[in-house]
Design a protein around this motif. Structure first.
Motif, PDB file in Angstrom:
ATOM      1  N   PHE A  46      36.774 -40.111  41.835  1.00  0.00           N
ATOM      2  CA  PHE A  46      35.416 -39.805  41.374  1.00  0.00           C
ATOM      3  C   PHE A  46      35.427 -39.710  39.845  1.00  0.00           C
ATOM      4  O   PHE A  46      35.352 -38.624  39.281  1.00  0.00           O
ATOM      5  CB  PHE A  46      34.937 -38.480  41.972  1.00  0.00           C
ATOM      6  CG  PHE A  46      34.601 -38.540  43.437  1.00  0.00           C
ATOM      7  CD1 PHE A  46      33.350 -38.974  43.862  1.00  0.00           C
ATOM      8  CD2 PHE A  46      35.524 -38.148  44.397  1.00  0.00           C
ATOM      9  CE1 PHE A  46      33.026 -39.020  45.213  1.00  0.00           C
ATOM     10  CE2 PHE A  46      35.212 -38.189  45.745  1.00  0.00           C
ATOM     11  CZ  PHE A  46      33.960 -38.635  46.161  1.00  0.00           C
ATOM     12  N   ILE A  49      32.755 -37.578  37.954  1.00  0.00           N
ATOM     13  CA  ILE A  49      32.505 -36.217  38.405  1.00  0.00           C
ATOM     14  C   ILE A  49      33.594 -35.297  37.870  1.00  0.00           C
ATOM     15  O   ILE A  49      34.781 -35.597  37.997  1.00  0.00           O
ATOM     16  CB  ILE A  49      32.468 -36.145  39.948  1.00  0.00           C
ATOM     17  CG1 ILE A  49      31.534 -37.220  40.507  1.00  0.00           C
ATOM     18  CG2 ILE A  49      32.048 -34.755  40.405  1.00  0.00           C
ATOM     19  CD1 ILE A  49      30.124 -37.191  39.964  1.00  0.00           C
ATOM     20  N   GLN A  53      32.326 -29.567  38.511  1.00  0.00           N
ATOM     21  CA  GLN A  53      31.295 -29.969  39.467  1.00  0.00           C
ATOM     22  C   GLN A  53      31.826 -29.890  40.896  1.00  0.00           C
ATOM     23  O   GLN A  53      31.136 -29.408  41.798  1.00  0.00           O
ATOM     24  CB  GLN A  53      30.812 -31.385  39.160  1.00  0.00           C
ATOM     25  CG  GLN A  53      29.912 -31.500  37.948  1.00  0.00           C
ATOM     26  CD  GLN A  53      29.550 -32.944  37.640  1.00  0.00           C
ATOM     27  OE1 GLN A  53      30.435 -33.747  37.330  1.00  0.00           O
ATOM     28  NE2 GLN A  53      28.281 -33.276  37.735  1.00  0.00           N
ATOM     29  N   GLN A 254      29.791 -35.956  49.476  1.00  0.00           N
ATOM     30  CA  GLN A 254      28.764 -36.951  49.194  1.00  0.00           C
ATOM     31  C   GLN A 254      27.526 -36.787  50.070  1.00  0.00           C
ATOM     32  O   GLN A 254      26.501 -37.391  49.781  1.00  0.00           O
ATOM     33  CB  GLN A 254      29.346 -38.356  49.361  1.00  0.00           C
ATOM     34  CG  GLN A 254      30.387 -38.711  48.308  1.00  0.00           C
ATOM     35  CD  GLN A 254      31.029 -40.061  48.577  1.00  0.00           C
ATOM     36  OE1 GLN A 254      31.712 -40.250  49.580  1.00  0.00           O
ATOM     37  NE2 GLN A 254      30.792 -41.006  47.682  1.00  0.00           N
ATOM     38  N   HIS A 257      25.824 -34.644  47.697  1.00  0.00           N
ATOM     39  CA  HIS A 257      25.625 -35.362  46.433  1.00  0.00           C
ATOM     40  C   HIS A 257      25.772 -36.870  46.660  1.00  0.00           C
ATOM     41  O   HIS A 257      26.791 -37.464  46.277  1.00  0.00           O
ATOM     42  CB  HIS A 257      26.641 -34.887  45.389  1.00  0.00           C
ATOM     43  CG  HIS A 257      26.503 -33.454  44.998  1.00  0.00           C
ATOM     44  ND1 HIS A 257      25.509 -33.018  44.147  1.00  0.00           N
ATOM     45  CD2 HIS A 257      27.216 -32.348  45.370  1.00  0.00           C
ATOM     46  CE1 HIS A 257      25.620 -31.702  43.982  1.00  0.00           C
ATOM     47  NE2 HIS A 257      26.641 -31.277  44.711  1.00  0.00           N
ATOM     48  N   TRP A 260      26.997 -39.210  43.908  1.00  0.00           N
ATOM     49  CA  TRP A 260      28.388 -39.220  43.455  1.00  0.00           C
ATOM     50  C   TRP A 260      29.109 -40.409  44.084  1.00  0.00           C
ATOM     51  O   TRP A 260      29.484 -40.387  45.257  1.00  0.00           O
ATOM     52  CB  TRP A 260      29.082 -37.920  43.845  1.00  0.00           C
ATOM     53  CG  TRP A 260      28.626 -36.729  43.062  1.00  0.00           C
ATOM     54  CD1 TRP A 260      27.582 -36.659  42.195  1.00  0.00           C
ATOM     55  CD2 TRP A 260      29.196 -35.414  43.094  1.00  0.00           C
ATOM     56  NE1 TRP A 260      27.451 -35.395  41.677  1.00  0.00           N
ATOM     57  CE2 TRP A 260      28.432 -34.611  42.207  1.00  0.00           C
ATOM     58  CE3 TRP A 260      30.260 -34.849  43.770  1.00  0.00           C
ATOM     59  CZ2 TRP A 260      28.720 -33.258  41.986  1.00  0.00           C
ATOM     60  CZ3 TRP A 260      30.554 -33.503  43.558  1.00  0.00           C
ATOM     61  CH2 TRP A 260      29.783 -32.720  42.674  1.00  0.00           C
TER      62      TRP A 260
END
Length: 314
Positions: A46, A49, A53, A254, A257, A260
């Motif tokens: 990621f 990110i 976070q 995910q 989010h 993301w």
């Protein structure tokens, strides 16, 4: 690396597979786990990110899904074994053994008892009728072939290997033009090209593109974005419904989010749309979500809690 078979009585995995099958009316689903704990660097998987976070969800992400000490996202690499009265189908085939991936973990020179674990389910390589590839990334095609007398040959000698038309076309061009990463090209050359040479490769398209082959319980379910031809598989038998999502989702974070994305998403905007579509389609409906990388047992439902969709294991 060789993953040890756990003793009977384990609460997680026995013989590298989930303890209980899922029965979807006329379709029986088992999971063969090749790598139950593949740990990916957060910054690699990621890249947009931050650690902070991720840690906003630590109450439920740690320790099953995230290792904060090493900053690793924890995934599973596994195969779904789908059986009806007349057909045995594998959905994705993990990394495969003894394959040179340029030292890239967790794909390089894997050594696991995958075929033994498949046999423990009563499924021999010659019993497999179809292999459905959600896409042609390295960790989804590895057991398409195995090494025999120094040559890569199809692992499942009686099977047709199904790939969406757009996915097949993309990889043919990517390998020809060397536009993919080296270990991805190597995977195609040792895990797809031998299947093509053996005449076992089959391109499918349209939602009904697999029904005539696999049975009326199955439909191709395009989820493009991660790759140009990435596809899931919809199962509907009687009142039972399930969606196999491949790499449209990697981690349950995910679900909270969907914006993301991962480093492997070829088209980030389309990949996000696919995630949102899954959430909208499956939340608060009796649909089993069969994920490609969530740690065991990997299957669950999306339910609303406090106005927020959440993944709950079935």
């Amino acid at each position: 690396m060789r993953w040890l078979k756990k003793e009977a009585g384990s609460t997680d995995v026995i013989l590298g597979r989930t303890m209980a099958p899922y029965l979807l009316n006329s379709v029986n689903v088992d999971i063969v786990v090749e790598q139950p704990r593949a740990a990916f660097d957060l910054a690699w998987l990621f890249p947009k990110i931050t650690f902070d976070q991720f840690m906003t969800e630590r109450d439920w992400m740690v320790p099953r899904f995230f290792d904060p000490d090493d900053r690793k996202v924890l995934l599973s690499i596994h195969t779904y074994v789908l059986r009806t009265k007349h057909r045995t189908i594998l959905f994705d085939t993990c990394c495969g053994n003894h394959k040179d991936r340029g030292g890239v973990y967790p794909f390089h020179m894997v050594d696991t008892p995958y075929l033994e674990n498949l046999a423990a389910l009563g499924c021999r390589p010659e019993d497999v009728d179809y292999v459905m590839c959600s896409h042609l990334h390295v960790d989804h095609i590895g057991w398409n072939t195995r090494l025999q007398n120094g040559k890569w040959v199809p692992t499942f000698p009686n099977a047709k290997y199904l790939v969406s038309r757009d996915e097949a076309a993309y990889w043919e061009a990517a390998v020809r033009d060397k536009t993919e990463v080296p270990f991805g090209i190597a995977a195609y050359e040792d895990s797809v090209a031998p299947v093509i040479a053996a005449g076992q490769f089959m391109v499918v398209e349209g939602k009904d593109g697999v029904a005539a082959l696999l049975g009326d319980e199955f439909q191709l379910y395009p989820l493009v974005g991660h790759t140009p031809g990435h596809t899931g598989l919809w199962i509907e038998s009687g009142q039972s419904r399930a969606l196999l999502v491949g790499d449209a989702l990697h981690s349950p974070i995910q679900i909270l989010h969907p914006e993301w994305g991962t480093s492997g998403d070829g088209n980030p905007q389309a990949a996000e749309r696919a995630r949102r579509h899954i959430i909208e389609t499956c939340t608060d409906r009796d649909i089993l979500l069969m994920t490609g990388h969530f740690p065991a047992p990997s299957v669950g439902r999306l339910v609303t809690a406090g106005g927020i969709p959440q993944f709950r294991y079935a």
